[in-house]
Design an enzyme around this catalytic site. Structure first.
Site, PDB file in Angstrom:
ATOM      1  N   LEU A  92       0.959  -1.538  -0.157  1.00 25.90           N
ATOM      2  CA  LEU A  92      -0.146  -0.077   0.271  1.00 25.90           C
ATOM      3  C   LEU A  92       0.429   1.282   0.134  1.00 25.90           C
ATOM      4  CD1 LEU A  92      -3.279  -0.985   2.474  1.00 25.90           C
ATOM      5  CD2 LEU A  92      -2.731  -1.686   0.480  1.00 25.90           C
ATOM      6  N   ALA A  93       1.046   1.975  -0.666  1.00 25.34           N
ATOM      7  CA  ALA A  93       1.806   2.947  -1.758  1.00 25.34           C
ATOM      8  C   ALA A  93       1.056   4.002  -1.955  1.00 25.34           C
ATOM      9  CB  ALA A  93       3.148   2.587  -2.212  1.00 25.34           C
ATOM     10  N   GLY A 132      -1.075   7.181   0.401  1.00 29.13           N
ATOM     11  CA  GLY A 132      -0.656   8.134   1.085  1.00 29.13           C
ATOM     12  C   GLY A 132      -0.129   9.339   0.709  1.00 29.13           C
ATOM     13  N   LYS A 147       5.765  10.907  -0.153  1.00 22.18           N
ATOM     14  CA  LYS A 147       6.821  10.390   0.753  1.00 22.18           C
ATOM     15  C   LYS A 147       7.258   8.923   0.628  1.00 22.18           C
ATOM     16  CE  LYS A 147       4.203   8.361   4.046  1.00 22.18           C
ATOM     17  NZ  LYS A 147       2.998   7.878   5.652  1.00 22.18           N
ATOM     18  N   ALA A 182      53.585  16.295 -12.347  1.00 20.41           N
ATOM     19  CA  ALA A 182      52.466  16.827 -11.977  1.00 20.41           C
ATOM     20  C   ALA A 182      52.280  18.336 -12.811  1.00 20.41           C
ATOM     21  CB  ALA A 182      53.755  17.509 -11.051  1.00 20.41           C
ATOM     22  N   ARG A 194       2.237  15.200   6.151  1.00 17.63           N
ATOM     23  CA  ARG A 194       3.438  15.540   7.604  1.00 17.63           C
ATOM     24  C   ARG A 194       4.774  15.192   7.207  1.00 17.63           C
ATOM     25  NH1 ARG A 194       1.919  12.027  12.684  1.00 17.63           N
ATOM     26  NH2 ARG A 194       0.955  10.396  10.984  1.00 17.63           N
ATOM     27  N   SER A 203      56.224  17.548 -16.261  1.00 15.82           N
ATOM     28  CA  SER A 203      55.549  17.710 -15.634  1.00 15.82           C
ATOM     29  C   SER A 203      54.765  19.730 -15.822  1.00 15.82           C
ATOM     30  CB  SER A 203      56.022  18.839 -13.856  1.00 15.82           C
ATOM     31  OG  SER A 203      55.583  17.507 -13.533  1.00 15.82           O
ATOM     32  N   ASN A 244      41.220  18.623 -23.126  1.00 15.92           N
ATOM     33  CA  ASN A 244      39.754  17.630 -24.037  1.00 15.92           C
ATOM     34  C   ASN A 244      38.718  18.591 -24.680  1.00 15.92           C
ATOM     35  OD1 ASN A 244      38.774  18.278 -21.549  1.00 15.92           O
ATOM     36  ND2 ASN A 244      37.772  16.601 -21.474  1.00 15.92           N
ATOM     37  N   ASN A 252       6.671   8.957   8.900  1.00 15.10           N
ATOM     38  CA  ASN A 252       5.299   9.500   8.724  1.00 15.10           C
ATOM     39  C   ASN A 252       5.963  11.463   8.138  1.00 15.10           C
ATOM     40  OD1 ASN A 252       2.812   8.444   8.650  1.00 15.10           O
ATOM     41  ND2 ASN A 252       3.552   7.755  11.468  1.00 15.10           N
TER      42      ASN A 252
END
Length: 506
Positions: free
Chosen positions: A12-13, A15, A26, A396, A19, A421, A402, A244
């Site tokens: 049952l879903a 509701g 929910k 580094a 709140r 580097s 790209n 809830n």
């Protein structure tokens, strides 16, 4: 003997969940990397039912689309204008085969800790007892908001009274006036005989304080028809807890995470600080892998054995091989090979694949990059849309350029090549196996094996520039002092006059 399989499970879903104070339905709020209704569906599917139905209403399209994604075999049932859990279950039955027989389980989409094992045990107790209805119950310290279990003199379940109806009975001094004191509560989870459920729901009315068609009324009707109604009580109260509001959502999330992390440790992981470690339900962690504090393992992440993960690490849908180390890293849809090292302060974006014993070092960002076995991207580098061969070394501060403003292009760096580097590799470009790129180069053409690419301006040292452009500064003063020191140390030294325009290249 194998456990019995239910004929159907109804979730049952429908509701609204007012709140929650949210634009999100929910049941679509998430804990542990899965929606609330996703947890309910997973528990239901684990029982291997012949049919699975989910009842929806509030924000129907969003919820139904989610169900279709996570359980494409589920039947979607729409609840109509008639309110109540009884009508919701009836709408689901109308979508299932008319000759359905056997056990029908009814669960809720906002009870995320309910386990498949509990549903299987409920089914077993129901069928072994020959019951018309079996209700899952728990004894809780504070039953406010829950329906109370009413028992007869023999201890069997006589019915269920909803919280508001119990309050009304106390105020009016009518039958069940003491029901508000009962601490055994209805979890909202049932096992029904399919025929009993169908026949009883046809008789249920909306004559109650809420004006709803209660599923709980089926229990009384089943008893009146001579059916056996019993309870299956569990000690793990959290399995019956619903969500809830967002406070409860967070509380259930903490409890779920606690259970997941504890299970991971029982399975062999070493979690240094469970309180700051967050693991989603689908994550796997290998034996003797150490998880350091402030680590989040989300989605379908898999961690091998003998790894070191964290601290301060978030991995989403990421695969980490055996013996790897991932420290202070953010990664998503990435793969890290066996005995590879990542971090600290690395960002692995989708499509990153690091080979065995490879390295992605500090302050490196990668995206759609295949980095071969033993290859190294040690530090301060952006590596996007790249294919790097085994054993290659990226110096580094290297940038894989790209993007040309319109399209992305790929850079290939061959096996055992070396990029110096502070270089820029302007894609598309190929550095062949066994080639070098000199430090500080901006490479926009291919480099063949055995070559070194030098793509930078020739150095010039201009005499007298500091005196002309920075006269009176501390730099100028230091230059003068150094010149005097050199002259005093070797009187034969001739110092070029600072007024000279330009020296020779060196």
């Amino acid at each position: 003997m194998s456990a019995p399989r239910p004929a159907a499970v109804i979730v049952l879903a429908a509701g609204e969940g007012t709140r929650m104070k949210s634009d999100i339905p929910k049941v679509l709020h998430t804990i542990g990397g899965r929606s609330l209704v996703g947890h309910a569906v997973a528990a239901a599917r684990g029982t291997e039912p012949s049919h699975l139905a989910v009842v929806v209403r509030h924000q129907r399209e969003r919820v139904a689309a989610h169900i279709a994604e996570i359980a494409p075999d589920a039947t979607i049932a729409d609840q109509d204008e008639v309110k109540g859990t009884g009508r919701a279950a009836e709408c689901a039955l109308e979508m299932l085969p008319g000759d359905l027989s056997g056990t029908v389980l009814v669960t809720y989409g906002d009870v995320p800790l309910l386990a498949t094992q509990t549903l299987t045990e409920l089914t077993t107790a129901h069928e072994q007892g020959g019951n018309a209805v079996t209700v899952l119950t728990a004894v809780v310290p504070n039953p406010t908001g829950y329906g109370r279990i009413l028992r007869d003199a023999a201890g069997s379940v006589a019915g269920i009274i909803e919280h508001k109806d119990a309050l009304k009975a106390r105020e009016e001094g009518t039958e069940h006036k003491d029901a508000v004191e009962i601490r055994e509560i209805n979890s909202g989870i049932y096992a029904f005989d399919a025929a009993v459920l169908r026949e009883s729901l046809a008789k249920v009315t909306t004559d109650n304080a809420q004006g709803e068609k209660y599923l709980t009324d089926v229990l009384g009707l089943a008893r009146e028809a001579g059916g056996r109604v019993e309870a299956h009580t569990i000690d793990d109260l959290m399995q019956t807890e619903g969500v809830n509001d967002k406070v409860q959502l967070a509380a259930m999330g903490r409890e779920l995470n606690k259970r997941i992390v504890e299970q991971a440790m029982r399975d062999g992981a070493i979690v240094i600080d469970p309180a700051t470690t967050f693991v989603d339900v689908e994550v796997t962690i290998g034996r003797d892998t150490v998880v350091h504090p402030n680590t989040q393992l989300r989605g379908a992440t898999t961690i091998g054995v003998n790894c070191e993960i964290g601290p301060d690490t978030t991995l989403v849908d990421t695969e980490v091989g055996d013996g790897a180390s991932v420290v202070r890293t953010q990664a998503q849809l990435a793969k890290v090979g066996d005995e590879a090292t990542v971090g600290p302060f690395s960002f692995l974006r989708p499509g990153t694949e690091l080979g065995a014993k490879g390295k992605i070092g500090g302050f490196v960002e990668t995206k759609n990059a295949q980095i071969g076995d033993g290859a190294k991207v040690p530090h301060l580098t952006y590596c996007g849309d790249a294919v790097i061969g085994e054993g290659a070394n990226i110096g580094a501060g290297t940038i894989f350029a790209n993007y040309d403003g319109v399209n992305k292009h790929v850079t290939h760096v061959g096996a055992h090549s070396f990029v110096g580097s502070d270089s820029v590799l302007i894609a598309p470009v190929t550095i062949a196996p066994g080639a070098y790129v000199a430090a500080g180069s901006a490479v926009d053409g291919d480099v063949n094996s055995g070559q070194i690419a030098v793509a930078r301006g020739r150095q010039r040292n201009i005499d007298g520039w500091v005196e002309r452009r920075r006269s009176g500064t501390k730099t100028h003063e230091a230059a003068q002092n150094n010149a005097r020191a050199a002259t005093n140390a070797d009187p034969s030294t001739t110092v070029a006059p600072e007024s000279a325009d330009e020296g020779t290249s060196k």
